[in-house]
Write a protein that holds these residues in place. Structure first.
Motif, PDB file in Angstrom:
ATOM      1  N   UNK A   1      16.300   2.386  11.188  1.00  0.00           N
ATOM      2  CA  UNK A   1      15.938   2.709   9.808  1.00  0.00           C
ATOM      3  C   UNK A   1      16.381   4.125   9.444  1.00  0.00           C
ATOM      4  N   UNK A   2      17.685   4.365   9.589  1.00  0.00           N
ATOM      5  CA  UNK A   2      18.170   5.710   9.274  1.00  0.00           C
ATOM      6  C   UNK A   2      18.339   5.916   7.776  1.00  0.00           C
ATOM      7  N   UNK A   3      18.723   4.811   7.059  1.00  0.00           N
ATOM      8  CA  UNK A   3      18.884   4.966   5.609  1.00  0.00           C
ATOM      9  C   UNK A   3      17.553   4.694   4.912  1.00  0.00           C
ATOM     10  N   UNK A   4      17.261   5.431   3.823  1.00  0.00           N
ATOM     11  CA  UNK A   4      15.986   5.217   3.120  1.00  0.00           C
ATOM     12  C   UNK A   4      15.862   3.780   2.593  1.00  0.00           C
ATOM     13  N   UNK A   5      14.733   3.182   2.824  1.00  0.00           N
ATOM     14  CA  UNK A   5      14.483   1.796   2.449  1.00  0.00           C
ATOM     15  C   UNK A   5      13.487   1.730   1.284  1.00  0.00           C
ATOM     16  N   UNK A   6      13.585   0.669   0.501  1.00  0.00           N
ATOM     17  CA  UNK A   6      12.560   0.423  -0.525  1.00  0.00           C
ATOM     18  C   UNK A   6      11.540  -0.523   0.098  1.00  0.00           C
ATOM     19  N   UNK A   7      10.320  -0.017   0.227  1.00  0.00           N
ATOM     20  CA  UNK A   7       9.285  -0.755   0.969  1.00  0.00           C
ATOM     21  C   UNK A   7       8.084  -1.009   0.063  1.00  0.00           C
ATOM     22  N   UNK A   8       7.691  -2.262  -0.054  1.00  0.00           N
ATOM     23  CA  UNK A   8       6.462  -2.580  -0.803  1.00  0.00           C
ATOM     24  C   UNK A   8       5.391  -2.956   0.219  1.00  0.00           C
ATOM     25  N   UNK A   9       4.235  -2.330   0.069  1.00  0.00           N
ATOM     26  CA  UNK A   9       3.120  -2.614   0.987  1.00  0.00           C
ATOM     27  C   UNK A   9       1.910  -2.990   0.142  1.00  0.00           C
ATOM     28  N   UNK A  10       1.212  -4.038   0.519  1.00  0.00           N
ATOM     29  CA  UNK A  10      -0.006  -4.385  -0.226  1.00  0.00           C
ATOM     30  C   UNK A  10      -1.237  -3.860   0.531  1.00  0.00           C
ATOM     31  N   UNK A  11      -2.311  -3.647  -0.237  1.00  0.00           N
ATOM     32  CA  UNK A  11      -3.556  -3.175   0.380  1.00  0.00           C
ATOM     33  C   UNK A  11      -3.449  -1.737   0.853  1.00  0.00           C
ATOM     34  N   UNK A  12      -2.995  -0.841  -0.049  1.00  0.00           N
ATOM     35  CA  UNK A  12      -2.725   0.545   0.368  1.00  0.00           C
ATOM     36  C   UNK A  12      -3.811   1.538  -0.061  1.00  0.00           C
ATOM     37  N   UNK A  13      -4.947   1.028  -0.554  1.00  0.00           N
ATOM     38  CA  UNK A  13      -5.986   1.975  -0.987  1.00  0.00           C
ATOM     39  C   UNK A  13      -6.855   2.430   0.181  1.00  0.00           C
ATOM     40  N   UNK A  14      -6.697   1.790   1.345  1.00  0.00           N
ATOM     41  CA  UNK A  14      -7.502   2.189   2.507  1.00  0.00           C
ATOM     42  C   UNK A  14      -6.875   1.662   3.791  1.00  0.00           C
ATOM     43  N   UNK A  15      -7.505   2.011   4.897  1.00  0.00           N
ATOM     44  CA  UNK A  15      -7.191   1.430   6.205  1.00  0.00           C
ATOM     45  C   UNK A  15      -5.726   1.469   6.603  1.00  0.00           C
ATOM     46  N   UNK A  16      -5.273   0.363   7.177  1.00  0.00           N
ATOM     47  CA  UNK A  16      -3.921   0.277   7.741  1.00  0.00           C
ATOM     48  C   UNK A  16      -2.865   0.495   6.645  1.00  0.00           C
ATOM     49  N   UNK A  17      -3.068  -0.149   5.483  1.00  0.00           N
ATOM     50  CA  UNK A  17      -2.079  -0.083   4.405  1.00  0.00           C
ATOM     51  C   UNK A  17      -1.849   1.342   3.935  1.00  0.00           C
ATOM     52  N   UNK A  18      -2.916   2.111   3.779  1.00  0.00           N
ATOM     53  CA  UNK A  18      -2.791   3.503   3.321  1.00  0.00           C
ATOM     54  C   UNK A  18      -1.987   4.315   4.344  1.00  0.00           C
ATOM     55  N   UNK A  19      -2.338   4.137   5.619  1.00  0.00           N
ATOM     56  CA  UNK A  19      -1.653   4.885   6.679  1.00  0.00           C
ATOM     57  C   UNK A  19      -0.172   4.493   6.728  1.00  0.00           C
TER      58      UNK A  19
END
Ligand code: NAP
Length: 266
Positions: free
Chosen positions: A1-19
């Protein structure tokens, strides 16, 4: 992953997703975090989204595509737990759980796949659980919801590989988050009360002693740099991961006795 990627993550307000969102944002990737609560962060863009609402998902993806020409990665992490005896479980609670852990994840995949197909590349990680590989006592519907997502993941792999799109289930063991507070907890009826309380405090203790979410982030980073994926990956403490192969190789009775001991049912 050397080039910047567009990443969508769900559940990012806490826990694993936020980290995860902060971890990949700090590494220079363009991260979009979808959860119901808006989350302030210098490292990712928070788009308040309920992933059980398909029109909210469509709006969120349209928002991402206003700035981005591709979606490289989707991490379907939003989810919740549910505890209680199978007999006590209410239909509304079961549907609520499946609506998030299964249908929400599927709707997210359907929303990003057209763009991934157009770009002939994409990676999707469905966050599952080691507990999806076995029916856990008093978490039968949680196991079932994650197991259902695993089967969808397996099926999709055959459907989307012609476009160089890879999908996998990442089965996590206990991770130290607030998942216990956000679980659906069914009313426990009299016959199950004593044994439920024992199992419930044990499961909460396991989460409290769980692996740090940052270790999940490092594991996912390594996974994302692989060219080709398997359908299933397992991450967690050895004592939890070993439960999966033991189920395949031990006689069923021996395995159940082991699980009874692990869950302090005996
Ligand atoms: N912690 C563990 O031991 C463990 C083990 C195995 C697997 N997992 C899985 O890991 C994932 C993350 O869990 P966690 O431990 O980090 O739990 P958590 O701290 O409770 O986080 C859950 C996240 O999901 C989001 N969410 C819930 N309902 C949503 C909805 N309708 N739409 C959008 N987002 C929603 C929540 O945000 P909002 O409330 O703001 O929407 C929150 O950000 C889950 O899928 C869980 O099953 C966890």
């Amino acid at each position: 992953m050397n080039t910047p990627q567009v990443i969508i993550i769900t559940g990012t307000s806490s826990g694993i997703g936020f980290v995860l969102a902060e971890y990949f944002g700090k590494k220079g990737h363009k991260v979009y975090g979808l959860s119901r609560k808006y989350t302030e962060s210098s490292y990712f863009t928070s788009i308040p989204t309920d992933v059980t609402d398909n029109s909210a998902i469509q709006n969120a993806i349209a928002e991402v595509l206003k700035t981005e020409t591709r979606i490289d990665v989707l991490i379907n992490n939003a989810g919740m737990g549910m505890v209680g005896a199978v007999e006590d479980s209410a239909k509304e609670d079961i549907l609520k759980l499946f609506n998030l852990n299964l249908v929400g994840a599927v709707q997210m995949m359907s929303a990003v796949l057209p763009k991934m197909r157009e770009n002939k590349s994409g990676k999707i990680i469905n966050i599952s659980s080691i507990g999806s590989e076995m029916g856990l006592p008093f978490r039968g519907f949680y196991s079932a919801s994650k197991s259902a997502l695993d089967k969808v993941t397996e099926a999709m792999r055959y459907e989307v590989y012609p476009w160089n799109i890879d999908v996998c289930s990442l089965h996590l063991g206990d991770i130290k988050t607030n998942i216990a507070e956000n679980r659906v907890r069914t009313k426990v009826s009299e016959p199950y009360k004593n044994v439920f309380e024992k199992v419930y405090s044990l499961m909460n203790a396991h989460v409290g002693e769980g692996t740090e979410p940052l270790e999940v982030a490092a594991y996912i980073e390594a996974l994302l740099s692989k060219n080709k994926w398997k359908a299933h990956y397992y991450f967690g403490k050895f004592g939890q991961k070993i439960g999966v192969p033991l189920k395949w190789i031990l006689p069923q009775g021996t395995y159940e006795n082991l699980m009874k001991k692990y869950n302090k049912l005996d």
